[in-house]
Motif scaffolding. Structure first.
Motif, PDB file in Angstrom:
ATOM      1  N   ILE A 131       0.887  -1.389   0.007  1.00 56.29           N
ATOM      2  CA  ILE A 131      -0.103   0.024   0.020  1.00 56.29           C
ATOM      3  C   ILE A 131       0.808   1.137  -0.062  1.00 56.29           C
ATOM      4  O   ILE A 131       0.668   2.192  -0.863  1.00 56.29           O
ATOM      5  N   ALA A 132       1.921   1.210   0.809  1.00 48.86           N
ATOM      6  CA  ALA A 132       2.737   2.287   0.861  1.00 48.86           C
ATOM      7  C   ALA A 132       3.393   2.620  -0.459  1.00 48.86           C
ATOM      8  O   ALA A 132       3.682   3.774  -1.048  1.00 48.86           O
ATOM      9  N   THR A 133       3.864   1.366  -1.199  1.00 48.47           N
ATOM     10  CA  THR A 133       4.477   1.781  -2.673  1.00 48.47           C
ATOM     11  C   THR A 133       3.390   2.242  -3.410  1.00 48.47           C
ATOM     12  O   THR A 133       3.850   3.246  -4.417  1.00 48.47           O
ATOM     13  N   VAL A 134       2.128   1.987  -3.517  1.00 48.69           N
ATOM     14  CA  VAL A 134       1.191   2.539  -4.380  1.00 48.69           C
ATOM     15  C   VAL A 134       0.824   3.932  -4.417  1.00 48.69           C
ATOM     16  O   VAL A 134       0.696   4.682  -5.234  1.00 48.69           O
ATOM     17  N   LEU A 135       0.903   4.077  -2.924  1.00 42.77           N
ATOM     18  CA  LEU A 135       0.745   5.507  -2.483  1.00 42.77           C
ATOM     19  C   LEU A 135       1.935   6.685  -2.731  1.00 42.77           C
ATOM     20  O   LEU A 135       1.666   7.824  -3.024  1.00 42.77           O
ATOM     21  N   LEU A 136       3.070   6.170  -2.746  1.00 41.91           N
ATOM     22  CA  LEU A 136       4.312   7.075  -2.797  1.00 41.91           C
ATOM     23  C   LEU A 136       5.281   6.917  -3.917  1.00 41.91           C
ATOM     24  O   LEU A 136       6.051   7.548  -4.188  1.00 41.91           O
ATOM     25  N   ILE A 137       5.006   5.800  -4.746  1.00 43.09           N
ATOM     26  CA  ILE A 137       5.804   5.452  -6.016  1.00 43.09           C
ATOM     27  C   ILE A 137       5.918   6.853  -6.992  1.00 43.09           C
ATOM     28  O   ILE A 137       6.905   6.998  -7.418  1.00 43.09           O
ATOM     29  N   GLU A 138       4.851   7.290  -7.102  1.00 39.15           N
ATOM     30  CA  GLU A 138       4.936   8.713  -7.996  1.00 39.15           C
ATOM     31  C   GLU A 138       5.283   9.696  -7.398  1.00 39.15           C
ATOM     32  O   GLU A 138       5.739  10.764  -8.083  1.00 39.15           O
ATOM     33  N   LYS A 139       5.401   9.912  -5.979  1.00 34.31           N
ATOM     34  CA  LYS A 139       6.016  11.182  -5.592  1.00 34.31           C
ATOM     35  C   LYS A 139       7.579  10.900  -5.096  1.00 34.31           C
ATOM     36  O   LYS A 139       8.116  11.883  -5.032  1.00 34.31           O
ATOM     37  N   MET A 140       7.802   9.654  -4.568  1.00 38.47           N
ATOM     38  CA  MET A 140       9.419   9.591  -4.459  1.00 38.47           C
ATOM     39  C   MET A 140      10.088   8.963  -5.753  1.00 38.47           C
ATOM     40  O   MET A 140      11.231   9.334  -5.647  1.00 38.47           O
TER      41      MET A 140
END
Length: 375
Positions: A228-237
């Motif tokens: 879930i963390a990857t889905v939420l942050l992959i475009e930001k980080m």
């Protein structure tokens, strides 16, 4: 979008121990009377595993090829136009980064069946219907000839070090990651038993049920939140920062768990569960997801399937090695089945994760970039 699809693996990791617990509960009396009845338990669990696979067969066979694949690989203008028409019929294309539809800027090398089409931007909500129709030349090229030309182009493309190092980077990262990932995940129940969470000196039913509970805890507290963390942050980080963080965190945690196995065991089994769950979090908020996403983005359309296949096959080779070598390696220096060297195995896995940091440097970052830039 790719990360979101891949995160469904986390749902499966939660459902699997739940199914095991339900089936074990149903057969508790039968298993306690005769352990041979465990044969029914594992067969039913395996059978449930086939249900989602069967459910996807129809949708997989009816999925159209992407416009860029049809144009650049199959050299099939009709299929490309059909795919474009399917985009037109959608209310609004859902592109991951606001990219242009990457069936653009086709070069003369794409073959005689396809002509260049203008860029079709969807980031500003512009209608795709403004795109020109893909046209064909009179001469038809056979699929056999197209495959031969694509293979030749593949070899020429990856003769260049700047391209080959990207393929090696994603393949080696996936290979070593899967050694550690499947080495621990396929043997998670054995690791839990060795640590004392599900002692093997209890009845078979009790041991298996506690192992299922342990797997559920690790998936629910570690693995699934990582997806879930990857889905939420992959475009930001970005992909590479997440991969760097994951390899570093998992490497350090595995070395700590291996080097501190005895004191951690003596202090608290719960402490081991917490540290192992954190490692599972950073596997999935890290290389287990990004090693799948990056090969889908860093190669030209005409080579993407082959290159991703090579990277994926490298990962599965690592998984095979881990599957067959784990128990033999864990038994080194002690009686068979006692897993005397298990702490050493975790340290080896940790070192492999840290080594992958250097291979990640060979891979370009894809955050905020159109797929056209990799053509």
């Amino acid at each position: 979008m790719v990360a979101m699809i891949f995160s469904m693996q986390g749902v499966g990791q939660i459902v699997a121990p739940l199914v095991t617990m339900v089936v074990l509960a149903a057969f508790k009396g039968a298993v306690n009377d005769n352990t041979d009845n465990l044969d029914y338990v594992w067969r039913i669990c395996i059978g449930f595993g086939a249900v989602p696979a069967i459910a996807t067969i129809y949708s997989r066979f009816t999925l159209p090829e992407s416009p860029q694949y049809a144009a650049k690989v199959q050299k099939d203008a009709e299929a490309a136009q059909s795919a474009l028409d399917s985009f037109k019929s959608s209310p609004k294309p859902d592109m991951e980064r606001g990219d242009s539809l990457p069936m653009t800027k086709l070069s003369p090398d794409d073959g005689p069946n396809v002509r260049e089409t203008p860029r079709m931007s969807v980031s500003s909500g512009e209608s795709i219907s403004s795109a020109q129709t893909v046209t064909t030349a009179p001469q038809k090229v056979s699929q056999k000839q197209i495959r031969r030309e694509n293979l030749r182009d593949f070899r020429l493309h990856f003769r260049k070090w700047k391209n080959l190092k990207v393929l090696l980077g994603v393949s080696l990262c996936w290979f070593f990651m899967d050694i550690a990932f499947y080495g621990t995940n396929l043997n998670q129940a054995l690791i839990l038993s060795s640590m004392g969470f599900a002692p093997e000196n209890e009845s078979p039913w009790d041991t298996l049920f506690k192992q299922a509970i342990g797997n559920l805890i690790l998936s629910g507290l570690g693995a699934f939140p990582g997806y879930i963390a990857t889905v939420l942050l992959i475009e930001k980080m970005g992909r590479k920062p997440i991969q760097y963080i994951g390899f570093t965190a998992v490497g350090v945690l595995f070395i700590i768990l291996g080097a501190g196995w005895t004191p951690i065991h003596e202090a608290s089994v719960a402490l081991f569960i917490v540290l192992f769950a954190i490692a599972q979090f950073f596997f999935n908020f890290g290389p287990n997801t990004t090693t799948f996403v990056l090969p889908a983005e860093v190669f030209p359309t005409r080579h993407r399937a082959k290159a991703h296949g090579i990277a994926s096959a490298s990962g599965k080779l690592g998984a095979i090695i881990a599957t067959f070598a784990f128990n033999s390696l864990a038994d080194v220096g002690g009686p068979e089945g006692k897993r005397h060297f298990l702490p050493g195995v975790l340290i080896i896995f940790g070192v492999l994760m840290l080594v992958c940091i250097s291979f990640t440097m060979w891979i370009p970052e894809t955050k905020g970039r159109s797929l056209d830039e990799f053509e």
